[in-house]
Design a protein around this motif. Sequence first.
Motif, PDB file in Angstrom:
ATOM      1  N   SER A   6      14.760  53.722 116.918  1.00 16.82           N
ATOM      2  CA  SER A   6      14.666  53.323 118.325  1.00 16.82           C
ATOM      3  C   SER A   6      14.158  54.479 119.180  1.00 16.82           C
ATOM      4  O   SER A   6      13.339  54.285 120.085  1.00 16.82           O
ATOM      5  N   THR A   8      12.266  56.962 118.188  1.00 12.95           N
ATOM      6  CA  THR A   8      10.856  57.171 117.861  1.00 12.95           C
ATOM      7  C   THR A   8       9.984  56.161 118.599  1.00 12.95           C
ATOM      8  O   THR A   8       8.945  56.522 119.173  1.00 12.95           O
ATOM      9  N   ILE A   9      10.425  54.901 118.607  1.00 15.39           N
ATOM     10  CA  ILE A   9       9.668  53.861 119.316  1.00 15.39           C
ATOM     11  C   ILE A   9       9.635  54.170 120.806  1.00 15.39           C
ATOM     12  O   ILE A   9       8.600  54.032 121.471  1.00 15.39           O
ATOM     13  N   ALA A  10      10.743  54.622 121.370  1.00 15.50           N
ATOM     14  CA  ALA A  10      10.806  54.960 122.796  1.00 15.50           C
ATOM     15  C   ALA A  10       9.881  56.125 123.117  1.00 15.50           C
ATOM     16  O   ALA A  10       9.170  56.112 124.131  1.00 15.50           O
ATOM     17  N   VAL A  12       7.183  57.046 121.476  1.00 17.70           N
ATOM     18  CA  VAL A  12       5.799  56.579 121.366  1.00 17.70           C
ATOM     19  C   VAL A  12       5.430  55.772 122.605  1.00 17.70           C
ATOM     20  O   VAL A  12       4.331  55.934 123.173  1.00 17.70           O
ATOM     21  N   ALA A  13       6.333  54.908 123.070  1.00 17.32           N
ATOM     22  CA  ALA A  13       6.065  54.096 124.258  1.00 17.32           C
ATOM     23  C   ALA A  13       5.871  54.980 125.493  1.00 17.32           C
ATOM     24  O   ALA A  13       4.965  54.746 126.303  1.00 17.32           O
ATOM     25  N   VAL A  14       6.692  56.003 125.626  1.00 19.67           N
ATOM     26  CA  VAL A  14       6.564  56.920 126.764  1.00 19.67           C
ATOM     27  C   VAL A  14       5.251  57.680 126.696  1.00 19.67           C
ATOM     28  O   VAL A  14       4.553  57.831 127.705  1.00 19.67           O
ATOM     29  N   ASN A  15       4.869  58.124 125.521  1.00 20.11           N
ATOM     30  CA  ASN A  15       3.605  58.855 125.374  1.00 20.11           C
ATOM     31  C   ASN A  15       2.407  57.959 125.676  1.00 20.11           C
ATOM     32  O   ASN A  15       1.452  58.386 126.328  1.00 20.11           O
ATOM     33  N   ILE A  16       2.451  56.715 125.221  1.00 18.00           N
ATOM     34  CA  ILE A  16       1.363  55.785 125.516  1.00 18.00           C
ATOM     35  C   ILE A  16       1.287  55.543 127.023  1.00 18.00           C
ATOM     36  O   ILE A  16       0.199  55.509 127.602  1.00 18.00           O
ATOM     37  N   THR A  17       2.442  55.388 127.657  1.00 16.78           N
ATOM     38  CA  THR A  17       2.478  55.190 129.111  1.00 16.78           C
ATOM     39  C   THR A  17       1.891  56.396 129.831  1.00 16.78           C
ATOM     40  O   THR A  17       1.113  56.241 130.784  1.00 16.78           O
ATOM     41  N   LYS A  18       2.229  57.583 129.392  1.00 14.36           N
ATOM     42  CA  LYS A  18       1.675  58.800 130.008  1.00 14.36           C
ATOM     43  C   LYS A  18       0.154  58.824 129.893  1.00 14.36           C
ATOM     44  O   LYS A  18      -0.550  59.137 130.853  1.00 14.36           O
TER      45      LYS A  18
END
Length: 74
Positions: A6, A8-10, A12-18
């Motif tokens: 969870s 790791t997924i979070a 990755v999601a934050v990095n994609i958002t950035k």
Amino acid sequence: MQNQKSETIAVVAVNITKVLVIIYLGFVEVFKIANLLRDKLDAEFDISRKWASQNYSILKKRLAKRKVAGLMKN
């Protein structure tokens, strides 16, 4: 294990958002710069149009004078 997945997924999601925010802000800046350039160039083109119009007017007057002078010689 589930907690680590969870996280790791979070991350990755934050990095994609950035990355998406950075891309968006880049586009916004590019459009701002383009608008500023267009405004400045419009002013320059306006000056050029006035100059060209004045010179065209002078040329037309000179050509008209030459025609009149040519007709007077005949």
